[in-house]
Design an enzyme around this catalytic site. Structure first.
Site, PDB file in Angstrom:
ATOM      1  N   LEU A 293      -3.591  14.039  47.685  1.00 43.55           N
ATOM      2  CA  LEU A 293      -3.101  14.785  48.742  1.00 43.55           C
ATOM      3  C   LEU A 293      -2.179  16.140  48.255  1.00 43.55           C
ATOM      4  O   LEU A 293      -2.154  17.210  48.839  1.00 43.55           O
ATOM      5  CB  LEU A 293      -2.345  13.793  49.793  1.00 43.55           C
ATOM      6  CG  LEU A 293      -2.876  12.718  50.426  1.00 43.55           C
ATOM      7  CD1 LEU A 293      -2.157  11.957  51.508  1.00 43.55           C
ATOM      8  CD2 LEU A 293      -4.330  13.189  50.980  1.00 43.55           C
TER       9      LEU A 293
ATOM     10  N   ASP B  36       9.670  12.753  36.774  1.00 39.18           N
ATOM     11  CA  ASP B  36       9.559  11.038  37.500  1.00 39.18           C
ATOM     12  C   ASP B  36      10.619  11.248  38.611  1.00 39.18           C
ATOM     13  O   ASP B  36      11.730  11.717  38.520  1.00 39.18           O
ATOM     14  CB  ASP B  36      10.222   9.913  36.621  1.00 39.18           C
ATOM     15  CG  ASP B  36      10.411   8.758  37.232  1.00 39.18           C
ATOM     16  OD1 ASP B  36      10.228   8.810  38.582  1.00 39.18           O
ATOM     17  OD2 ASP B  36      10.423   7.677  36.544  1.00 39.18           O
ATOM     18  N   VAL B  37      10.070  11.320  39.905  1.00 39.29           N
ATOM     19  CA  VAL B  37      10.842  11.813  40.973  1.00 39.29           C
ATOM     20  C   VAL B  37      12.152  10.725  41.053  1.00 39.29           C
ATOM     21  O   VAL B  37      13.271  11.269  42.029  1.00 39.29           O
ATOM     22  CB  VAL B  37      10.228  11.781  42.308  1.00 39.29           C
ATOM     23  CG1 VAL B  37       9.128  12.872  42.058  1.00 39.29           C
ATOM     24  CG2 VAL B  37       9.222  10.414  42.680  1.00 39.29           C
TER      25      VAL B  37
ATOM     26  N   SER C  15       2.834   7.091  56.237  1.00 40.72           N
ATOM     27  CA  SER C  15       1.730   6.494  56.364  1.00 40.72           C
ATOM     28  C   SER C  15       1.470   5.750  57.609  1.00 40.72           C
ATOM     29  O   SER C  15       2.864   5.288  58.318  1.00 40.72           O
ATOM     30  CB  SER C  15       1.673   5.356  55.125  1.00 40.72           C
ATOM     31  OG  SER C  15       0.379   4.565  55.670  1.00 40.72           O
TER      32      SER C  15
ATOM     33  N   TYR D 263       5.424  -1.807  51.292  1.00 34.51           N
ATOM     34  CA  TYR D 263       4.868  -0.295  51.514  1.00 34.51           C
ATOM     35  C   TYR D 263       5.230  -0.148  53.140  1.00 34.51           C
ATOM     36  O   TYR D 263       5.750   1.242  52.910  1.00 34.51           O
ATOM     37  CB  TYR D 263       3.329  -0.370  51.194  1.00 34.51           C
ATOM     38  CG  TYR D 263       2.643   1.091  51.490  1.00 34.51           C
ATOM     39  CD1 TYR D 263       2.860   1.964  50.561  1.00 34.51           C
ATOM     40  CD2 TYR D 263       1.811   1.388  52.623  1.00 34.51           C
ATOM     41  CE1 TYR D 263       2.253   3.140  50.633  1.00 34.51           C
ATOM     42  CE2 TYR D 263       1.253   2.459  52.650  1.00 34.51           C
ATOM     43  CZ  TYR D 263       1.497   3.591  51.611  1.00 34.51           C
ATOM     44  OH  TYR D 263       0.791   4.908  51.729  1.00 34.51           O
TER      45      TYR D 263
ATOM     46  N   LYS E 276       7.627   3.308  53.878  1.00 29.98           N
ATOM     47  CA  LYS E 276       7.129   4.255  54.905  1.00 29.98           C
ATOM     48  C   LYS E 276       7.968   4.374  56.151  1.00 29.98           C
ATOM     49  O   LYS E 276       8.249   5.510  56.718  1.00 29.98           O
ATOM     50  CB  LYS E 276       5.734   4.274  54.973  1.00 29.98           C
ATOM     51  CG  LYS E 276       4.797   4.446  53.553  1.00 29.98           C
ATOM     52  CD  LYS E 276       5.141   5.608  53.021  1.00 29.98           C
ATOM     53  CE  LYS E 276       4.421   5.947  51.838  1.00 29.98           C
ATOM     54  NZ  LYS E 276       4.631   7.410  51.180  1.00 29.98           N
TER      55      LYS E 276
ATOM     56  N   THR F  35      -8.952   9.927  48.855  1.00 33.13           N
ATOM     57  CA  THR F  35      -8.339  10.336  47.674  1.00 33.13           C
ATOM     58  C   THR F  35      -9.032   9.627  46.531  1.00 33.13           C
ATOM     59  O   THR F  35      -9.875   8.571  47.024  1.00 33.13           O
ATOM     60  CB  THR F  35      -6.857  10.309  47.801  1.00 33.13           C
ATOM     61  OG1 THR F  35      -6.511   8.681  48.042  1.00 33.13           O
ATOM     62  CG2 THR F  35      -6.162  11.118  48.828  1.00 33.13           C
TER      63      THR F  35
HETATM   64  P1  NAI Z   1      -2.620   9.595  44.741  1.00 34.54           P
HETATM   65  O1  NAI Z   1      -2.195   8.278  43.565  1.00 34.54           O
HETATM   66  O2  NAI Z   1      -3.895  10.261  44.294  1.00 34.54           O
HETATM   67  O3  NAI Z   1      -1.291  10.490  44.152  1.00 34.54           O
HETATM   68  C1  NAI Z   1       0.113   9.949  44.121  1.00 34.54           C
HETATM   69  C2  NAI Z   1       0.635  10.744  42.886  1.00 34.54           C
HETATM   70  O4  NAI Z   1       2.023  10.318  42.839  1.00 34.54           O
HETATM   71  C3  NAI Z   1       0.193  10.307  41.612  1.00 34.54           C
HETATM   72  O5  NAI Z   1      -0.616  11.400  40.926  1.00 34.54           O
HETATM   73  C4  NAI Z   1       0.994   9.730  40.876  1.00 34.54           C
HETATM   74  O6  NAI Z   1       1.106   9.918  39.269  1.00 34.54           O
HETATM   75  C5  NAI Z   1       2.543  10.229  41.548  1.00 34.54           C
HETATM   76  N1  NAI Z   1       3.588   9.439  41.193  1.00 34.54           N
HETATM   77  C6  NAI Z   1       3.615   8.184  41.502  1.00 34.54           C
HETATM   78  N2  NAI Z   1       4.898   7.647  41.178  1.00 34.54           N
HETATM   79  C7  NAI Z   1       5.653   8.706  40.733  1.00 34.54           C
HETATM   80  C8  NAI Z   1       6.828   9.233  40.310  1.00 34.54           C
HETATM   81  N3  NAI Z   1       7.776   8.288  40.145  1.00 34.54           N
HETATM   82  N4  NAI Z   1       7.019  10.362  39.942  1.00 34.54           N
HETATM   83  C9  NAI Z   1       6.249  11.385  39.931  1.00 34.54           C
HETATM   84  N5  NAI Z   1       5.092  11.354  40.451  1.00 34.54           N
HETATM   85  C10 NAI Z   1       4.752   9.877  40.865  1.00 34.54           C
HETATM   86  O7  NAI Z   1      -2.054   9.115  46.046  1.00 34.54           O
HETATM   87  P2  NAI Z   1      -2.665   9.883  47.465  1.00 34.54           P
HETATM   88  O8  NAI Z   1      -3.393   9.168  48.141  1.00 34.54           O
HETATM   89  O9  NAI Z   1      -2.569  11.360  47.153  1.00 34.54           O
HETATM   90  O10 NAI Z   1      -1.303   9.500  48.115  1.00 34.54           O
HETATM   91  C11 NAI Z   1       0.003  10.324  48.231  1.00 34.54           C
HETATM   92  C12 NAI Z   1       0.800   9.987  49.282  1.00 34.54           C
HETATM   93  O11 NAI Z   1       0.260   9.648  50.592  1.00 34.54           O
HETATM   94  C13 NAI Z   1       1.520   8.559  48.919  1.00 34.54           C
HETATM   95  O12 NAI Z   1       2.651   8.763  49.129  1.00 34.54           O
HETATM   96  C14 NAI Z   1       0.896   7.631  49.701  1.00 34.54           C
HETATM   97  O13 NAI Z   1       1.402   6.581  49.944  1.00 34.54           O
HETATM   98  C15 NAI Z   1       0.605   8.439  50.999  1.00 34.54           C
HETATM   99  N6  NAI Z   1      -0.570   8.036  51.836  1.00 34.54           N
HETATM  100  C16 NAI Z   1      -1.965   8.000  51.385  1.00 34.54           C
HETATM  101  C17 NAI Z   1      -2.801   7.575  51.978  1.00 34.54           C
HETATM  102  C18 NAI Z   1      -4.401   7.298  51.442  1.00 34.54           C
HETATM  103  O14 NAI Z   1      -5.037   6.902  52.290  1.00 34.54           O
HETATM  104  N7  NAI Z   1      -4.785   7.927  50.308  1.00 34.54           N
HETATM  105  C19 NAI Z   1      -2.624   7.025  53.173  1.00 34.54           C
HETATM  106  C20 NAI Z   1      -1.302   7.054  53.969  1.00 34.54           C
HETATM  107  C21 NAI Z   1      -0.163   7.739  53.063  1.00 34.54           C
END
Ligand code: NAI
Length: 257
Positions: free
Chosen positions: A17, A60-61, A150, A163, A167, A198
């Site tokens: 995303l 790292d956030v 989420s 989780y 959220k 994703t």
């Molecule tokens: P993703 O895994 O593709 O991207 C998440 C990114 O966050 C990764 O690139 C990872 O390296 C980075 N990350 C993790 N910990 C970190 C840290 N401490 N510092 C910096 N970067 C860090 O996941 P996606 O699917 O794009 O999800 C994005 C957001 O959307 C997340 O918060 C997830 O919980 C939320 N979400 C996703 C859904 C889905 O179906 N994919 C549904 C609902 C919410």
């Protein structure tokens, strides 16, 4: 807020995303989109693809000092910040009473640390830089912060205790943030996505993806990352959206399992 000419930070910007949002904002004329993420390989590849209006920074956030230094450097380099889109997050699942024993406390705390403290850590420094933006003629808002929750904040499934708690916290902080930051002309919104297509989900076999998609009332498919990015764009552009959580989920309500 017009996206054109603005400086925006996107966390988790190397993947899923966050990456879709970064691409969208560059396409829409943002002056600079800074993707921060732990995944350097993906982040640098995206920076190459998006060109001069983008920049990748490994960060790292949850790291207090590193995040503070990042925003100090950003203010020096760019002179302004107008947007923060918090997408960095993790979503492991574990039962409280699982086959391998009781849910580990550190596993619970890790999810809270990244999803809640990481989001908060980024937005507190971002708001500080945004508050110094000088409004130009006709501009109403200095900054927009978009956090990612989420649907698990509302209908968490078995195994999603940590989780969902994380959220739920992101949802709950939306209004007090919007209320407080209004004095600085900064808006705060949260998106609660449903099942998004994703990399994590794309790795599943096609029949599993189809089955997940069929659970969605309409349209019966997974959401595309661009649909998340478009909503971010609308939140930036529609100045009256503030202090609210928007479900982006095709009307899905998750079942217990
Ligand atoms: P993703 O895994 O593709 O991207 C998440 C990114 O966050 C990764 O690139 C990872 O390296 C980075 N990350 C993790 N910990 C970190 C840290 N401490 N510092 C910096 N970067 C860090 O996941 P996606 O699917 O794009 O999800 C994005 C957001 O959307 C997340 O918060 C997830 O919980 C939320 N979400 C996703 C859904 C889905 O179906 N994919 C549904 C609902 C919410």
């Amino acid at each position: 807020m017009k996206i054109e000419g603005k400086v925006v930070v996107v966390t988790g910007g190397a993947s899923g995303l966050g990456a879709a949002t970064a691409s969208f904002l560059v396409e829409r004329g943002a002056k600079k989109v800074i993707m921060v993420d732990m995944n350097q390989e993906l982040g640098q590849a995206l920076e190459q693809e998006l060109g001069a209006a983008s920049k990748f920074v490994k960060l790292d956030v949850t790291d207090e000092t590193a995040v503070q230094q990042f925003f100090q450097q950003l203010e020096k380099d760019e002179g302004q910040l107008n947007g923060l889109v918090n997408c960095a997050g993790i979503g492991p699942s574990a039962k409280v009473l699982g086959k391998n024993g009781i849910h580990a406390l550190d596993a619970f705390q890790k999810v809270l640390n990244i999803n809640v403290s990481g989001t908060f850590n980024m937005l507190r420094f971002a708001a500080d830089v945004m508050s110094r933006y000088e409004l130009k003629n006709g501009e109403e808002d200095r900054g927009v912060i978009v956090n990612t929750a989420s649907v698990a904040a509302f209908d968490g499934q078995i195994g999603q205790t940590a989780y969902s708690a994380s959220k739920g916290a992101v949802v709950a902080m939306t209004l007090p943030l919007a209320r407080e930051l209004s004095q600085h002309a900064i808006r705060v919104m949260t998106i609660a996505p449903g099942i998004m297509e994703t990399p994590m989900l794309k790795a599943l076999p096609q029949n599993v993806q189809d089955a997940l998609g069929a659970m969605v009332p309409f349209p019966p498919r997974l959401a595309k990352p661009i649909e998340f990015a478009q909503l971010v764009g609308q939140i930036f552009e529609n100045g009256y959206l503030n202090g609210e959580v928007i479900r982006l989920d095709g009307a899905i309500r998750m079942q217990p399992r």
